[in-house]
Motif scaffolding. Structure first.
Motif, short mmCIF file in Angstrom:
data_model
loop_
_atom_site.label_atom_id
_atom_site.label_comp_id
_atom_site.label_asym_id
_atom_site.label_seq_id
_atom_site.Cartn_x
_atom_site.Cartn_y
_atom_site.Cartn_z
N ARG A 1 0.83 -1.21 0.00
CA ARG A 1 0.00 0.00 0.00
C ARG A 1 0.86 1.25 0.00
NH1 ARG A 1 -3.59 -2.48 4.07
NH2 ARG A 1 -5.21 -3.51 2.89
N ALA A 2 1.93 1.23 0.78
CA ALA A 2 2.84 2.39 0.81
C ALA A 2 3.50 2.58 -0.55
CB ALA A 2 3.89 2.20 1.89
N ARG A 3 3.85 1.49 -1.20
CA ARG A 3 4.44 1.59 -2.55
C ARG A 3 3.41 2.13 -3.54
NH1 ARG A 3 8.57 -3.44 -3.53
NH2 ARG A 3 9.84 -3.00 -1.70
N ALA A 4 2.17 1.67 -3.41
CA ALA A 4 1.12 2.18 -4.28
C ALA A 4 0.91 3.68 -4.04
CB ALA A 4 -0.19 1.42 -4.05
N ALA A 5 0.97 4.10 -2.79
CA ALA A 5 0.83 5.53 -2.48
C ALA A 5 1.99 6.32 -3.07
CB ALA A 5 0.76 5.73 -0.97
N MET A 6 3.20 5.78 -3.01
CA MET A 6 4.36 6.45 -3.58
C MET A 6 4.21 6.58 -5.10
SD MET A 6 7.34 7.85 -3.14
CE MET A 6 7.98 7.32 -1.58
N ARG A 7 3.78 5.51 -5.74
CA ARG A 7 3.59 5.56 -7.20
C ARG A 7 2.45 6.50 -7.57
NH1 ARG A 7 3.17 -0.16 -7.07
NH2 ARG A 7 5.17 -0.83 -6.31
N LEU A 8 1.42 6.54 -6.74
CA LEU A 8 0.31 7.47 -6.97
C LEU A 8 0.81 8.91 -6.93
CD1 LEU A 8 -2.74 8.01 -7.32
CD2 LEU A 8 -2.92 7.96 -4.82
N LEU A 9 1.61 9.23 -5.94
CA LEU A 9 2.17 10.57 -5.83
C LEU A 9 3.04 10.89 -7.06
CD1 LEU A 9 2.73 13.17 -4.23
CD2 LEU A 9 4.62 11.95 -3.13
N GLN A 10 3.85 9.93 -7.49
CA GLN A 10 4.69 10.13 -8.68
C GLN A 10 3.83 10.47 -9.89
OE1 GLN A 10 6.72 6.42 -9.04
NE2 GLN A 10 8.23 6.88 -7.45
N ASP A 11 2.79 9.70 -10.11
CA ASP A 11 1.96 9.91 -11.30
C ASP A 11 1.12 11.17 -11.21
OD1 ASP A 11 2.85 7.86 -12.96
OD2 ASP A 11 1.64 6.38 -11.91
N VAL A 12 0.71 11.57 -10.02
CA VAL A 12 0.01 12.85 -9.88
C VAL A 12 0.95 13.99 -10.23
CG1 VAL A 12 -1.03 14.42 -8.19
CG2 VAL A 12 -1.73 12.02 -8.25
N LEU A 13 2.21 13.90 -9.80
CA LEU A 13 3.20 14.92 -10.17
C LEU A 13 3.46 14.92 -11.67
CD1 LEU A 13 5.74 14.58 -7.22
CD2 LEU A 13 4.14 16.45 -7.64
N VAL A 14 3.54 13.75 -12.27
CA VAL A 14 3.72 13.66 -13.72
C VAL A 14 2.54 14.30 -14.43
CG1 VAL A 14 3.76 12.05 -15.67
CG2 VAL A 14 5.24 11.65 -13.72
N LEU A 15 1.34 14.05 -13.94
CA LEU A 15 0.14 14.65 -14.54
C LEU A 15 0.18 16.17 -14.45
CD1 LEU A 15 -2.29 13.46 -15.95
CD2 LEU A 15 -3.49 13.47 -13.77
N PHE A 16 0.67 16.70 -13.34
CA PHE A 16 0.80 18.14 -13.18
C PHE A 16 1.79 18.71 -14.21
CE2 PHE A 16 3.06 21.74 -11.22
CZ PHE A 16 2.00 22.65 -11.15
N VAL A 17 2.93 18.04 -14.38
CA VAL A 17 3.92 18.49 -15.35
C VAL A 17 3.36 18.40 -16.77
CG1 VAL A 17 6.18 17.96 -16.37
CG2 VAL A 17 5.90 17.97 -13.89
N LEU A 18 2.61 17.34 -17.06
CA LEU A 18 1.99 17.22 -18.38
C LEU A 18 0.98 18.34 -18.62
CD1 LEU A 18 1.45 13.36 -18.60
CD2 LEU A 18 3.13 14.73 -19.83
N ALA A 19 0.25 18.72 -17.60
CA ALA A 19 -0.70 19.83 -17.74
C ALA A 19 0.04 21.13 -18.06
CB ALA A 19 -1.52 20.00 -16.46
N MET A 20 1.19 21.34 -17.43
CA MET A 20 1.99 22.53 -17.74
C MET A 20 2.50 22.49 -19.18
SD MET A 20 4.04 23.51 -14.23
CE MET A 20 5.23 22.23 -14.45
N PHE A 21 2.94 21.31 -19.63
CA PHE A 21 3.38 21.16 -21.02
C PHE A 21 2.24 21.47 -21.98
CE2 PHE A 21 7.29 18.96 -19.93
CZ PHE A 21 8.08 19.19 -21.04
N LEU A 22 1.05 20.95 -21.67
CA LEU A 22 -0.10 21.16 -22.54
C LEU A 22 -0.48 22.64 -22.59
CD1 LEU A 22 -2.00 19.62 -24.37
CD2 LEU A 22 -3.54 19.33 -22.43
#
Length: 194
Positions: free
Chosen positions: A96-117
């Motif tokens: 679960r902690a690993r899933a939470a870490m990966r979730l945080l990573q992908d939310v940050l990636v989504l934020f960066v992608l929104a800035m790119f867009l």
């Protein structure tokens, strides 16, 4: 075909949409790369053998390279081949902690992608000219960014859904540090029957 590890560490094939995109982008990238090599090679041969340079070759190779970069980035994201630092995740013992870490990573990636867009939208809406030699609309060249961002965002939403399922999973046997999947960039890839 790529397979992806779920939160428990078992292989699960990617959805059909992503497998089709992977094959399509791989084919387009191969074609673009061959075209780039032929264009640059013809220009180099022309310069050295015939003392004649193809004026349009530099512009065409630059445009192809732009598309190679962004489509390649999207394909690498689909295949989880981007570099990632996974030291902290390897030390976590709970799935679960690993899933939470990966979730945080992908939310940050989504934020960066929104800035790119957003940046791509600014460029596409203000720069509407044509290239100097080939007279290609620059919007065609600049469209490489939103195309790549949309594909990466779709994959990111898919991964976020997977991570949320991992967080809500009832069974969390825990793992020894370093066991199981070691990070988003370390997804196991199984290609065409291997």
């Amino acid at each position: 075909m790529e397979k992806d590890l779920d939160e428990g560490g078992t292989a699960e094939p990617l959805p059909l949409l992503f497998r089709i995109i992977e094959m399509l982008f791989g084919s387009i990238l191969a074609l673009l790369f061959i075209t780039l090599i032929c264009t640059v090679g013809a220009n180099v041969a022309g310069r050295f053998l015939f003392n004649y340079s193809l004026a349009w070759a530099d512009e065409l190779s630059r445009f192809i390279f732009i598309w190679l970069i962004f489509l390649g980035a999207a394909l690498a994201y689909l295949r989880s081949e981007h570099i990632a630092v996974d030291y902290v995740e390897q030390k976590l013992t709970s799935t679960r902690a690993r899933a939470a870490m990966r979730l945080l990573q992908d939310v940050l990636v989504l934020f960066v992608l929104a800035m790119f867009l957003w940046g791509a939208w600014q460029v596409l809406s203000t720069y509407t000219g044509h290239s100097a030699l080939l007279q290609v609309p620059m919007s065609w060249i600049n469209a490489s960014v939103p195309v790549a961002v949309v594909i990466m965002a779709l994959m990111c939403f898919y991964r976020i859904g997977r991570h949320l399922r991992g967080l809500t999973s009832k069974d969390d046997p825990g793992l020894a540090p370093g066991e199981g999947r070691s990070g988003d960039a370390q997804f196991v890839k199984v290609y065409r029957g291997e």
